[in-house]
Scaffold this motif. Sequence first.
Motif, short mmCIF file in Angstrom:
data_model
loop_
_atom_site.label_atom_id
_atom_site.label_comp_id
_atom_site.label_asym_id
_atom_site.label_seq_id
_atom_site.Cartn_x
_atom_site.Cartn_y
_atom_site.Cartn_z
N ARG A 436 5.55 2.87 -6.25
CA ARG A 436 6.93 3.08 -5.80
C ARG A 436 6.95 3.62 -4.37
N LEU A 437 6.09 4.59 -4.06
CA LEU A 437 6.06 5.16 -2.72
C LEU A 437 5.59 4.14 -1.68
N VAL A 438 4.62 3.31 -2.06
CA VAL A 438 4.17 2.26 -1.15
C VAL A 438 5.30 1.27 -0.90
N ASP A 439 6.03 0.91 -1.96
CA ASP A 439 7.18 0.01 -1.82
C ASP A 439 8.26 0.61 -0.93
N MET A 440 8.36 1.95 -0.92
CA MET A 440 9.35 2.61 -0.08
C MET A 440 8.93 2.63 1.38
N GLY A 441 7.71 2.24 1.68
CA GLY A 441 7.28 2.18 3.06
C GLY A 441 6.22 3.18 3.45
N VAL A 442 5.71 3.97 2.49
CA VAL A 442 4.66 4.94 2.79
C VAL A 442 3.32 4.19 2.90
N PRO A 444 -0.37 3.24 2.43
CA PRO A 444 -1.30 3.54 1.33
C PRO A 444 -2.37 4.57 1.70
N TYR A 445 -2.90 4.50 2.95
CA TYR A 445 -3.95 5.45 3.32
C TYR A 445 -3.41 6.87 3.36
N LEU A 446 -2.12 7.03 3.79
CA LEU A 446 -1.50 8.35 3.84
C LEU A 446 -1.29 8.90 2.44
N LEU A 447 -0.86 8.01 1.54
CA LEU A 447 -0.63 8.41 0.15
C LEU A 447 -1.94 8.81 -0.52
N SER A 448 -2.97 8.02 -0.34
CA SER A 448 -4.24 8.30 -1.00
C SER A 448 -4.86 9.60 -0.48
N THR A 449 -4.54 9.96 0.76
CA THR A 449 -5.10 11.18 1.34
C THR A 449 -4.42 12.44 0.82
N THR A 450 -3.13 12.35 0.55
CA THR A 450 -2.35 13.55 0.21
C THR A 450 -2.09 13.74 -1.28
N THR A 516 -8.54 10.57 -8.34
CA THR A 516 -9.99 10.58 -8.15
C THR A 516 -10.32 9.65 -6.98
N GLU A 517 -11.58 9.61 -6.59
CA GLU A 517 -11.98 8.74 -5.47
C GLU A 517 -11.71 7.28 -5.81
N GLU A 518 -11.98 6.88 -7.06
CA GLU A 518 -11.73 5.49 -7.46
C GLU A 518 -10.24 5.16 -7.40
N LEU A 519 -9.40 6.10 -7.86
CA LEU A 519 -7.96 5.86 -7.83
C LEU A 519 -7.44 5.83 -6.39
N ARG A 520 -8.00 6.65 -5.52
CA ARG A 520 -7.58 6.62 -4.11
C ARG A 520 -7.92 5.27 -3.48
N ASN A 521 -9.12 4.77 -3.78
CA ASN A 521 -9.50 3.46 -3.26
C ASN A 521 -8.60 2.36 -3.79
N ALA A 522 -8.20 2.48 -5.08
CA ALA A 522 -7.31 1.48 -5.67
C ALA A 522 -5.96 1.48 -4.96
N VAL A 523 -5.45 2.65 -4.62
CA VAL A 523 -4.17 2.74 -3.92
C VAL A 523 -4.28 2.12 -2.53
N VAL A 524 -5.37 2.44 -1.81
CA VAL A 524 -5.58 1.89 -0.46
C VAL A 524 -5.67 0.37 -0.51
N ASN A 525 -6.30 -0.14 -1.55
CA ASN A 525 -6.47 -1.59 -1.69
C ASN A 525 -5.26 -2.26 -2.35
N ARG A 526 -4.16 -1.50 -2.48
CA ARG A 526 -2.90 -2.02 -3.03
C ARG A 526 -3.07 -2.63 -4.42
N ALA A 527 -3.71 -1.87 -5.31
CA ALA A 527 -3.86 -2.31 -6.70
C ALA A 527 -2.51 -2.36 -7.38
N THR A 528 -2.40 -3.15 -8.44
CA THR A 528 -1.14 -3.24 -9.19
C THR A 528 -0.99 -2.02 -10.11
#
Length: 570
Positions: A436-442, A444-450, A516-528
């Motif tokens: 949802r946050l990525v769809d709002m324009g955030v 992904p790298y910023l989201l995965s970091t914070t 976790t690190e795996e979940l952060r990578n999934a967010v950066v890679n725009r996983a579903t």
Amino acid sequence: MRTIPEIDIQALPRKLNDAGILSDDGLERLSRFDDLTDENMLNLMVARGLVPEELLYKFLAGLTGLPYKVLDPLELDYQIVTDLLPGAFAQKHHLVVFDDTDSGLKVATCNLRNTRHLEDLSHMLGRDIQLHVGRPSEIARVIRQFYGLHGSITAAVKEMDAREVVDLGNLERYVSSETDQKVEPTDQPIVNAVNHLLQYAFEERASDIHLEPHRKGTVVRLRIDGVLHDIYKIPRKLHPPILSRIKMISGLNIAEKRRPQDGRIRTLFDGKPVEIRTSTVPVAFGEKVVLRILDPAMLMQDLAMLGFRDDDLARYKGSVGRPNGLILVTGPTGSGKTTTLYSTLTILATKEKNITTVEDPIEFVTDEFNQIAVQPAIDITFSSSLKYILRQDPDIIMVGEIRDTETARSAMRCALTGHLVLSTLHTNDSASAAIRLVDMGVEPYLLSTTLLAVVAQRLVRTICDKCAEEYVPTASLRESIGLEDGVVLKRGVGCRNCRGTGYKGRIGVFEVLAMTEELRNAVVNRATIDEIRRLAVRQGMVSLRESTLAKVRAGITTPEEMLKVTLGVE
């Protein structure tokens, strides 16, 4: 009315002891009371905790051969209770008329020693009296609530102009022939009516009071344990002065009727502070008002009491114990997100921490936090407030809700600059929050970091512990919710304690996604969403459905409540 056998009050304690209701110790303690008389013996036994009131009066009903009656205010008809019996007479003789049948009036009383007044009442009304035994506390509560509210409403009606009001609010406006003589919001009957209404709601554990104007009157409803109950119908002509009274004590503009308004009331119940949030909106036949009751004891609880599983609570506490980052609590309106956030801030609020919140509106005013109310009219928004909060040397920031991209990015920046940020987001589950946050324009790298953690939650009704029974669910029910063969569950059969619903109170069910690190990578890679959910489950996340199912197995809630609350949730 048939004759009631006379009760030997002095012999009653021994009979109660023989029946196992009064213990030997209680019998001995009772014999030592210096002020023991026939008149006060029953009250003393209950007041000193020697005999439960309900058991005592059920026993008395058995002695007299009268039926026992449970008086639930939500099941009684106001007109039957108040129209047939004067309030002063009801209070003096401890009587409540609870039904009007062809065969006579059904009356509950706790006064069984002198029934002469019932004979007088039967002659006065020309009706037969069918007597029932009721508990003194329930009779007193019904008399207080019904005659208090009804009496103040009746008094207010008498002060109104006798001619019918024909202004039908916003939908239909006719030329009115009313005089200028109207009931003011400061008139005592109106003040009393609002006070009695609030008292009624507090006593019934209501979370919300709804006053809904219709063509022929205003319906008053209470939300209790998430369910709305109709309790009273106010004459249409009294809606404006009652609404004005509520607006006055809420700090709202009485003259403004075309725009929605928000306000608040601070009052006391049983010596404890209670906050009430007021909301008015114009509807077809006037203005509807909803009063949300915020009990600080419910809003700020020990996290362990909210309903977290042990593993989820440890995960959540680990996240909120971090010095910086973003934590999101998700769920629909009314799912308990505010309680979770306030309870979290309460444990974080120490003298070493500067906590600031931005809310719309402020749910509950407390000295423990620095609270800012959003006011868009003067450009105090979530995002603009965050910019100024950073200059106030905060340690922890709570943002009431992330609604737009600007607020989301501002919250991320606060988290990146060394602050712990807590906020809410309207998504179905925890895995949806990141998407949802990525769809709002955030980014992904910023989201995965914070992002530290996402908590999804719901509220389920809990089984009444007074009438809970065990049962074996059907094969189809077991299959539909994933239960093994031979499992034994619980359900409430309905009793006085739960008003026949089988439920009393609510508890939270939670889904905690810790990044976790795996979940952060999934967010950066725009996983579903499905990919994030499967990965989170593999790493130990328990879904909302499984969390609720665990409470079903533990006998805390029912399969029906689980299906209702988790419908549409994976």
